[in-house]
Design a protein around this motif. Sequence first.
Motif, PDB file in Angstrom:
ATOM      1  N   VAL A  81      -7.896  -0.300 -46.436  1.00 59.45           N
ATOM      2  CA  VAL A  81      -6.507  -0.483 -46.836  1.00 59.45           C
ATOM      3  C   VAL A  81      -6.123   0.690 -47.727  1.00 59.45           C
ATOM      4  N   PRO A  82      -5.105   1.484 -47.358  1.00 62.72           N
ATOM      5  CA  PRO A  82      -4.796   2.703 -48.117  1.00 62.72           C
ATOM      6  C   PRO A  82      -4.561   2.479 -49.599  1.00 62.72           C
ATOM      7  N   ALA A  83      -3.990   1.345 -49.985  1.00 63.61           N
ATOM      8  CA  ALA A  83      -3.667   1.111 -51.393  1.00 63.61           C
ATOM      9  C   ALA A  83      -4.847   0.602 -52.205  1.00 63.61           C
ATOM     10  N   TYR A  84      -5.954   0.279 -51.563  1.00 62.22           N
ATOM     11  CA  TYR A  84      -7.068  -0.340 -52.284  1.00 62.22           C
ATOM     12  C   TYR A  84      -7.733   0.650 -53.239  1.00 62.22           C
ATOM     13  N   ARG A  85      -8.001   0.164 -54.440  1.00 59.52           N
ATOM     14  CA  ARG A  85      -8.772   0.890 -55.440  1.00 59.52           C
ATOM     15  C   ARG A  85      -9.849  -0.037 -55.973  1.00 59.52           C
ATOM     16  N   VAL A  86     -11.021   0.487 -56.213  1.00 60.89           N
ATOM     17  CA  VAL A  86     -12.077  -0.337 -56.792  1.00 60.89           C
ATOM     18  C   VAL A  86     -11.598  -0.783 -58.172  1.00 60.89           C
ATOM     19  N   PRO A  87     -11.521  -2.096 -58.414  1.00 63.40           N
ATOM     20  CA  PRO A  87     -10.955  -2.558 -59.676  1.00 63.40           C
ATOM     21  C   PRO A  87     -11.893  -2.344 -60.857  1.00 63.40           C
ATOM     22  N   ALA A  88     -11.281  -2.182 -62.025  1.00 62.99           N
ATOM     23  CA  ALA A  88     -12.036  -2.170 -63.272  1.00 62.99           C
ATOM     24  C   ALA A  88     -12.358  -3.609 -63.654  1.00 62.99           C
ATOM     25  N   VAL A  89     -13.525  -3.841 -64.172  1.00 62.23           N
ATOM     26  CA  VAL A  89     -13.969  -5.185 -64.531  1.00 62.23           C
ATOM     27  C   VAL A  89     -13.861  -5.360 -66.039  1.00 62.23           C
ATOM     28  N   GLY A  90     -13.149  -6.412 -66.453  1.00 62.91           N
ATOM     29  CA  GLY A  90     -12.977  -6.690 -67.866  1.00 62.91           C
ATOM     30  C   GLY A  90     -13.674  -7.975 -68.264  1.00 62.91           C
ATOM     31  N   ALA A  91     -13.329  -8.444 -69.444  1.00 63.66           N
ATOM     32  CA  ALA A  91     -13.944  -9.655 -69.972  1.00 63.66           C
ATOM     33  C   ALA A  91     -13.334 -10.903 -69.342  1.00 63.66           C
ATOM     34  N   ASP A  92     -14.094 -11.984 -69.371  1.00 57.99           N
ATOM     35  CA  ASP A  92     -13.643 -13.315 -68.967  1.00 57.99           C
ATOM     36  C   ASP A  92     -13.096 -13.342 -67.541  1.00 57.99           C
ATOM     37  N   SER A 102      -6.304  -2.954 -61.872  1.00 56.99           N
ATOM     38  CA  SER A 102      -6.089  -1.695 -61.172  1.00 56.99           C
ATOM     39  C   SER A 102      -4.674  -1.227 -61.463  1.00 56.99           C
ATOM     40  N   PRO A 103      -4.350   0.046 -61.208  1.00 57.51           N
ATOM     41  CA  PRO A 103      -3.026   0.564 -61.554  1.00 57.51           C
ATOM     42  C   PRO A 103      -1.907  -0.063 -60.724  1.00 57.51           C
ATOM     43  N   MET A 104      -0.740  -0.189 -61.331  1.00 58.22           N
ATOM     44  CA  MET A 104       0.456  -0.592 -60.617  1.00 58.22           C
ATOM     45  C   MET A 104       0.851   0.486 -59.615  1.00 58.22           C
ATOM     46  N   THR A 105       1.610   0.091 -58.602  1.00 59.04           N
ATOM     47  CA  THR A 105       2.138   1.037 -57.629  1.00 59.04           C
ATOM     48  C   THR A 105       3.491   1.551 -58.094  1.00 59.04           C
ATOM     49  N   ASP A 106       3.615   2.876 -58.242  1.00 57.73           N
ATOM     50  CA  ASP A 106       4.861   3.548 -58.617  1.00 57.73           C
ATOM     51  C   ASP A 106       5.421   3.035 -59.940  1.00 57.73           C
ATOM     52  N   ALA A 107       4.566   2.667 -60.866  1.00 53.10           N
ATOM     53  CA  ALA A 107       4.982   2.248 -62.207  1.00 53.10           C
ATOM     54  C   ALA A 107       3.792   2.430 -63.135  1.00 53.10           C
ATOM     55  N   THR A 109       1.233  -8.623 -64.627  1.00 57.27           N
ATOM     56  CA  THR A 109       1.630  -7.219 -64.568  1.00 57.27           C
ATOM     57  C   THR A 109       2.337  -6.873 -65.880  1.00 57.27           C
ATOM     58  N   PRO A 110       2.703  -5.617 -66.097  1.00 57.41           N
ATOM     59  CA  PRO A 110       3.394  -5.266 -67.336  1.00 57.41           C
ATOM     60  C   PRO A 110       4.722  -5.985 -67.542  1.00 57.41           C
ATOM     61  N   VAL A 111       5.348  -6.513 -66.464  1.00 58.60           N
ATOM     62  CA  VAL A 111       6.636  -7.200 -66.630  1.00 58.60           C
ATOM     63  C   VAL A 111       6.516  -8.713 -66.495  1.00 58.60           C
ATOM     64  N   SER A 112       5.302  -9.238 -66.396  1.00 61.04           N
ATOM     65  CA  SER A 112       5.129 -10.682 -66.234  1.00 61.04           C
ATOM     66  C   SER A 112       5.512 -11.414 -67.520  1.00 61.04           C
ATOM     67  N   GLU A 113       6.508 -12.302 -67.398  1.00 68.30           N
ATOM     68  CA  GLU A 113       6.939 -13.144 -68.506  1.00 68.30           C
ATOM     69  C   GLU A 113       7.112 -14.589 -68.050  1.00 68.30           C
ATOM     70  N   LYS A 114       7.862 -14.771 -66.962  1.00 66.12           N
ATOM     71  CA  LYS A 114       8.147 -16.125 -66.480  1.00 66.12           C
ATOM     72  C   LYS A 114       6.960 -16.712 -65.715  1.00 66.12           C
ATOM     73  N   ASN A 115       6.305 -15.879 -64.933  1.00 65.80           N
ATOM     74  CA  ASN A 115       5.118 -16.301 -64.186  1.00 65.80           C
ATOM     75  C   ASN A 115       5.401 -17.467 -63.248  1.00 65.80           C
ATOM     76  N   GLY A 116       6.119 -17.203 -62.185  1.00 67.98           N
ATOM     77  CA  GLY A 116       6.357 -18.244 -61.195  1.00 67.98           C
ATOM     78  C   GLY A 116       6.725 -17.643 -59.862  1.00 67.98           C
ATOM     79  N   TRP A 152      -2.495  -4.512 -54.401  1.00 68.33           N
ATOM     80  CA  TRP A 152      -1.465  -3.706 -55.057  1.00 68.33           C
ATOM     81  C   TRP A 152      -0.333  -4.595 -55.532  1.00 68.33           C
ATOM     82  N   ALA A 153       0.430  -4.080 -56.491  1.00 65.41           N
ATOM     83  CA  ALA A 153       1.633  -4.767 -56.961  1.00 65.41           C
ATOM     84  C   ALA A 153       2.647  -3.718 -57.365  1.00 65.41           C
ATOM     85  N   ARG A 154       3.913  -3.991 -57.083  1.00 71.75           N
ATOM     86  CA  ARG A 154       4.980  -3.087 -57.494  1.00 71.75           C
ATOM     87  C   ARG A 154       6.125  -3.896 -58.075  1.00 71.75           C
ATOM     88  N   GLU A 155       6.892  -3.263 -58.936  1.00 65.63           N
ATOM     89  CA  GLU A 155       8.041  -3.912 -59.548  1.00 65.63           C
ATOM     90  C   GLU A 155       9.249  -3.797 -58.625  1.00 65.63           C
TER      91      GLU A 155
END
Length: 628
Positions: free
Chosen positions: A116-127, A132-137, A397-404, A437-440
Amino acid sequence: MRRRFAEARLDSLTMTMHSSSRSVPTQHGATQSAPQLPTAPFGRPADAPAGVRSRSGRLFSLAAAATALSIGLAGCAIPDGPVAQGERPNRPTASSSPSVNPETDPGKLTIPLTQVPAYRVPAVGADGWKSSPMTDASGDLRWRVLDGNNTVIPDYQPTGTVAFGDPANYTAVPGVLTFRGNSARTAPVYGTADVKERKLQVVWTQETGEVRGDNSYWPGAGWTGQPLLVHWPEATRKAMGYAPEFANDPNFTEVIYPTFSGVIYRLDLATGKQTRDPINTGCGYKGTGSIDPRGYPLLYAGQGLDDMNGTKCPFQYRIFDLIQNKQVSGWDGQDAGAPRKGWGAFDSSALVNAASDTLIEPAENGLIYKVKLNATFDPTAKSVSVSPELTKLTYQTPVSEKNGIESSAVAYRNLMYAADNDGNLVCWDANTLQVIWARELGDDTDASLVLDQSPDGVFLYTGNEVDARTDPSQFITNLRKIDALTGKLVWQYDVPAVREEPNNGGLLGTPLLGTGPISDLIIFNVAKTTNHTEGDMIALDRKTGTLVWKRHLKRYSWSSPVQINATDGTAYGVVTDSGGTMHLFDPNTGADIDTLSLGKNTEASPAVYGNMLVVASYAKRIWGIKLT
């Protein structure tokens, strides 16, 4: 947005009636007259910049911003009918049917993520969080997986493979079994129609109920509110417990319709007669249910209302045994693992991957549910069972507030897509539940996506609302085509729209992806473009995003337009509006051919089987309508 309020107040407004309105007698002898509709959008060239990122993180079009106030808020009178006609360079010269890949084995359909062209190996964090980076943002998207008990699964490994085949193979059962019929949301119509008179005729009606709650009024059925039409396999029909007139009729097709009042109606498509007693859960439905695509007598329906005339009805996703005619399973919408607390509605219409026995349901609590159904059906014993096992995906994502999520997911093989209340468009893998991937998108996006598998690639069509943006220069609906494998913008067309609470302007209806003689078109239905009562229907060239035609609607619409193909090869369009008018129109021009009054606001989306259309309106009726 937290909740969509029924806009019954529009039904009491005195509106200008179209000069060609006609009166139509219903089977009850009442006479109703049909109003009519059309607007003026502003488009930017397909190669213009997509916009810039404001301090709030929202995207907006610079080209359209300068004209938003003068066009979007002027409220000037615009005549009914087509108001603009553009070029049509890609009009098909011959009608042809697209090739269909017969493969249904998920193992053979699955696309490795590394391809998949947009796939990037994700960074692994806690819990259990990965990123991975946003698309065009700027910024990162994050996600993690939970089990049914909300325990974090740090390295989720699926036990089976989930992948959808060609949308034409979503189900072998004739009918419309989910919102817009298939995994691409492109099939709200089954079969062809024998059209002679080009008229809409009421064949039957079924009275429905109403409910009041959350300071609003909910009569009949609303957004998205599409009925389900199913021509059951013979074995299922014989097991269902119908009266002989239905059980022994090989042409029997059933209408199954969850409604605002919490009543699920079961009707004969041909006559409107009740086929079984209604199922009354006492808890209201706003979205569209789904029938199991294997022909199993199972209905999946998410609850959309929890205040029923002052009585609280806790949110649930519900599974119904249609032999016993009762709920047999489900899960709560108020989920402790959800990012959104205090709200648990389900407006999304589930997709069921028949080959893997898996249901996918995005929810307004911000979770995406992957459900192993463990469904079995024994037609000889006249029994069906289901035992759901839940796995959940949550993301930020950086703009997630309502989450629905109110939109219904689409699928390309193992890649799935949905848009959310924060204006995120997200692609995830149905197997590993990794977000690819995710884009705004710039604002709340509730209209379901449309997926297009074309010779040029795999694409998504989407449009947002004017909801979170408060700067009048940004009161613009952005209609977009996006590459489904990269997340990149292909083209964008901008339409000024009104911001109004609690009911938004912008795109609420799912776009119509043309087929056959209009296979070069994508048709959008945009609400509140010139003032709070009016709207526009806009046909764009699928390849370039340039305007082919637009027509102004005197009463805006949240309903999703449908294409009906006649046996002689002619394409017809149908759409309903907030004034209660059903429009039969020419999808080549947008011009009305005929209109029919459904009494009051009709924001639900119709489903079609042959010549028969079914939809419910705020007039507290389900309508069975024939295209003659």
